[in-house]
Design a protein around this motif. Structure first.
Motif, PDB file in Angstrom:
ATOM      1  N   ILE A   1      22.926 -61.445  13.106  1.00  0.00           N
ATOM      2  CA  ILE A   1      23.610 -60.205  13.474  1.00  0.00           C
ATOM      3  C   ILE A   1      23.274 -59.186  12.394  1.00  0.00           C
ATOM      4  O   ILE A   1      23.440 -59.451  11.210  1.00  0.00           O
ATOM      5  CB  ILE A   1      25.141 -60.403  13.548  1.00  0.00           C
ATOM      6  N   TRP A   2      22.789 -58.018  12.829  1.00  0.00           N
ATOM      7  CA  TRP A   2      22.462 -56.961  11.873  1.00  0.00           C
ATOM      8  C   TRP A   2      23.326 -55.747  12.171  1.00  0.00           C
ATOM      9  O   TRP A   2      23.350 -55.259  13.305  1.00  0.00           O
ATOM     10  CB  TRP A   2      20.982 -56.598  11.938  1.00  0.00           C
ATOM     11  N   VAL A   3      24.004 -55.270  11.151  1.00  0.00           N
ATOM     12  CA  VAL A   3      24.840 -54.072  11.255  1.00  0.00           C
ATOM     13  C   VAL A   3      24.204 -53.001  10.354  1.00  0.00           C
ATOM     14  O   VAL A   3      24.444 -52.980   9.153  1.00  0.00           O
ATOM     15  CB  VAL A   3      26.289 -54.373  10.830  1.00  0.00           C
ATOM     16  N   PRO A   4      23.370 -52.131  10.928  1.00  0.00           N
ATOM     17  CA  PRO A   4      22.700 -51.125  10.119  1.00  0.00           C
ATOM     18  C   PRO A   4      23.519 -49.858   9.882  1.00  0.00           C
ATOM     19  O   PRO A   4      23.147 -49.020   9.080  1.00  0.00           O
ATOM     20  CB  PRO A   4      21.445 -50.798  10.936  1.00  0.00           C
ATOM     21  N   GLY A   5      24.632 -49.727  10.583  1.00  0.00           N
ATOM     22  CA  GLY A   5      25.442 -48.520  10.472  1.00  0.00           C
ATOM     23  C   GLY A   5      26.669 -48.743   9.621  1.00  0.00           C
ATOM     24  O   GLY A   5      26.565 -48.914   8.409  1.00  0.00           O
ATOM     25  N   ASP A   6      27.834 -48.787  10.259  1.00  0.00           N
ATOM     26  CA  ASP A   6      29.032 -48.991   9.447  1.00  0.00           C
ATOM     27  C   ASP A   6      29.989 -49.968  10.089  1.00  0.00           C
ATOM     28  O   ASP A   6      30.373 -49.826  11.236  1.00  0.00           O
ATOM     29  CB  ASP A   6      29.716 -47.669   9.118  1.00  0.00           C
ATOM     30  N   GLY A   7      30.333 -50.970   9.369  1.00  0.00           N
ATOM     31  CA  GLY A   7      31.402 -51.866   9.750  1.00  0.00           C
ATOM     32  C   GLY A   7      31.024 -53.038  10.618  1.00  0.00           C
ATOM     33  O   GLY A   7      30.367 -52.885  11.639  1.00  0.00           O
ATOM     34  N   LEU A   8      31.449 -54.215  10.178  1.00  0.00           N
ATOM     35  CA  LEU A   8      31.269 -55.439  10.948  1.00  0.00           C
ATOM     36  C   LEU A   8      32.267 -55.476  12.095  1.00  0.00           C
ATOM     37  O   LEU A   8      33.333 -54.867  12.007  1.00  0.00           O
ATOM     38  CB  LEU A   8      31.511 -56.653  10.049  1.00  0.00           C
TER      39      LEU A   8
ATOM     40  N   TRP B   1      20.343 -41.302  12.201  1.00  0.00           N
ATOM     41  CA  TRP B   1      18.881 -41.159  12.236  1.00  0.00           C
ATOM     42  C   TRP B   1      18.205 -42.391  11.640  1.00  0.00           C
ATOM     43  O   TRP B   1      17.160 -42.834  12.137  1.00  0.00           O
ATOM     44  CB  TRP B   1      18.419 -39.894  11.526  1.00  0.00           C
ATOM     45  N   TYR B   2      18.766 -42.961  10.577  1.00  0.00           N
ATOM     46  CA  TYR B   2      18.231 -44.193   9.992  1.00  0.00           C
ATOM     47  C   TYR B   2      18.181 -45.295  11.059  1.00  0.00           C
ATOM     48  O   TYR B   2      17.160 -45.959  11.240  1.00  0.00           O
ATOM     49  CB  TYR B   2      19.092 -44.630   8.805  1.00  0.00           C
ATOM     50  N   VAL B   3      19.284 -45.513  11.758  1.00  0.00           N
ATOM     51  CA  VAL B   3      19.342 -46.571  12.766  1.00  0.00           C
ATOM     52  C   VAL B   3      18.379 -46.268  13.911  1.00  0.00           C
ATOM     53  O   VAL B   3      17.634 -47.143  14.363  1.00  0.00           O
ATOM     54  CB  VAL B   3      20.778 -46.779  13.288  1.00  0.00           C
TER      55      VAL B   3
END
Length: 190
Positions: A87-94, A25-27
């Protein structure tokens, strides 16, 4: 490079999931709000299935088809080809590999596996620990959703304080649940 011509790539896969929890939901809401506020940015939102909403302006949903287990590797290859500026990773893991020229930003949500380890499998605890250690080593910047999480990232993972910023979660003022109410009804005002 001129800010208006930067290319931003983001992991939008949490927003594309049908069943969403807190991170998803955040993403989802952050992506929609950012797109509405700055449609002129050049943003490629990578997902494993199409988003449930249309992106506006210069934003594009790039779908890297399933199966899910190879998605991060496919995203690495796509990033190498695109060569984004950010590069933006708003969830989990690169993704497994990152273009050297890109600035990398990730969002750290919490380290619940550290405080309540019995609620996570041993594999999940190890995976999350690796993810956060990698954030500290490879990200140019880490956003946290609370000051408590920021302190956890600094203390547990040894991040440089200048590398970590708290960006508090917001609320949608258009949502009728948050419209102005009598303050005497609440212990805490938002």
């Amino acid at each position: 490079m001129d800010q208006d011509h930067r290319i931003i790539a983001m992991d939008g896969s949490p927003a594309a999931k049908e069943q969403k929890t807190g991170v998803e939901w955040y993403v989802y809401h952050t992506l929609r709000a950012m797109n509405a506020l700055q449609p002129e940015l050049h943003v490629y939102v990578y997902t494993h299935q199409p988003l449930s909403f249309e992106l506006q302006g210069n934003w594009e949903n790039v779908v890297l088809k399933r199966p899910w287990y190879g998605w991060k590797r496919r995203w690495s290859r796509a990033l190498k080809q695109l060569q984004p500026d950010v590069i933006w990773v708003p969830g989990d893991g690169l993704p497994p590999s990152l273009p050297k020229s890109a600035k990398v930003v990730a969002t750290a949500h919490d380290i619940g596996w550290h405080y309540v380890p019995d609620t996570f499998s041993a594999n999940d605890r190890r995976r999350l620990e690796r993810i956060y250690r990698r954030y500290v080593c490879e990200c140019d910047h880490i956003m946290t959703v609370s000051e408590a999480t920021r302190q956890d990232v600094l203390e547990r993972f040894g991040a440089d304080p200048s590398q970590v910023t708290t960006v508090l979660l917001g609320l949608d003022n258009a949502d009728s649940r948050w419209r102005e109410r009598d303050a005497s009804d609440h212990d805490v005002l938002l």
